[in-house]
Design an enzyme around this catalytic site. Structure first.
Site, PDB file in Angstrom:
ATOM      1  N   PHE A 174       0.814  -1.210   0.000  1.00 50.97           N
ATOM      2  CA  PHE A 174       0.000   0.000   0.000  1.00 50.97           C
ATOM      3  C   PHE A 174       0.853   1.268   0.000  1.00 50.97           C
ATOM      4  O   PHE A 174       0.481   2.279   0.561  1.00 50.97           O
ATOM      5  CB  PHE A 174      -0.984   0.008   1.181  1.00 50.97           C
ATOM      6  N   ARG A 175       2.038   1.170  -0.613  1.00 51.93           N
ATOM      7  CA  ARG A 175       2.991   2.283  -0.714  1.00 51.93           C
ATOM      8  C   ARG A 175       3.477   2.768   0.657  1.00 51.93           C
ATOM      9  O   ARG A 175       3.941   3.908   0.799  1.00 51.93           O
ATOM     10  CB  ARG A 175       2.403   3.427  -1.550  1.00 51.93           C
ATOM     11  N   LEU A 176       3.381   1.911   1.655  1.00 48.35           N
ATOM     12  CA  LEU A 176       3.916   2.238   2.978  1.00 48.35           C
ATOM     13  C   LEU A 176       5.357   1.723   3.034  1.00 48.35           C
ATOM     14  O   LEU A 176       5.683   0.759   3.718  1.00 48.35           O
ATOM     15  CB  LEU A 176       3.038   1.621   4.076  1.00 48.35           C
TER      16      LEU A 176
END
Length: 198
Positions: A174-176
């Site tokens: 999640f682009r974390l």
């Protein structure tokens, strides 16, 4: 900001780089080199990492090329490794200095003869009218050196980027993403380490 006097980012880079050499084909040693001229106008290109240790990251080029000229005007540069198969990236910033002549000589002697002759023949970054210009110069230097040793030209050698910042970036769901920044401390006695928001 955490301070870890014994935290050595070169050890982590070594682990990631060895992983890239096993999984990232071809050219795990390919890195973007960004330089800027005296007016601050940036330029980026891909070069190959030839060695690294706690002194810094070394690449070789024609000193009279565009990148060589820019480093003569502005000695600060940045490197970026992107290993797609690993979903990892390393960003490195710092001052660049020339490696000593003996180190450049040693590396030049290890290169294939064709690459040695190419270093003499190419007036890198300068205009040519056609491919024949280059082929003619290769033929001239091939004849000049015959079967003898090809010495390193004075206009060709190594640069070492001495990092003051090294950032390790790893892909997250999640682009974390995971980002860890090593910065040389004010006394140059170690590295400050920070986690960064993605």
């Amino acid at each position: 900001m955490g301070h870890e006097a014994h935290a050595v980012p070169f050890d982590l880079f070594d682990v990631w780089f060895n992983d890239a050499k096993n999984k990232e084909k071809p050219y795990p040693d390919a890195m973007t080199l960004a330089t800027a001229d005296a007016q601050g106008r940036p330029s980026a290109r891909i070069v190959l990492l030839k060695e690294f240790d706690q002194r810094g990251f070394v690449f070789y080029t024609n000193y009279e090329s565009r990148k060589g000229s820019q480093l003569g005007e502005n000695s600060f540069a940045a490197l970026c490794f992107h290993w797609k198969s690993l979903e990892k990236c390393v960003r490195i910033e710092g001052a660049v200095t020339r490696v000593d002549a003996a180190e450049s000589d040693e590396y030049f002697a290890s290169r294939p003869r064709g690459s040695q002759l190419g270093a003499w023949a190419s007036t890198q970054s300068r205009a040519m009218t056609g491919r024949f210009d280059l082929e003619k110069r290769v033929a001239e230097f091939t004849a000049k050196f015959g079967l003898g040793k090809v010495p390193r030209p004075e206009h060709w050698g190594g640069f070492r980027l001495v990092p003051d910042r090294i950032e390790f970036w790893a892909e997250g769901k999640f682009r974390l993403h995971d980002r860890q920044l090593y910065s040389r401390d004010a006394n140059d006695a170690g590295w400050d380490v920070q986690k960064l928001f993605p």
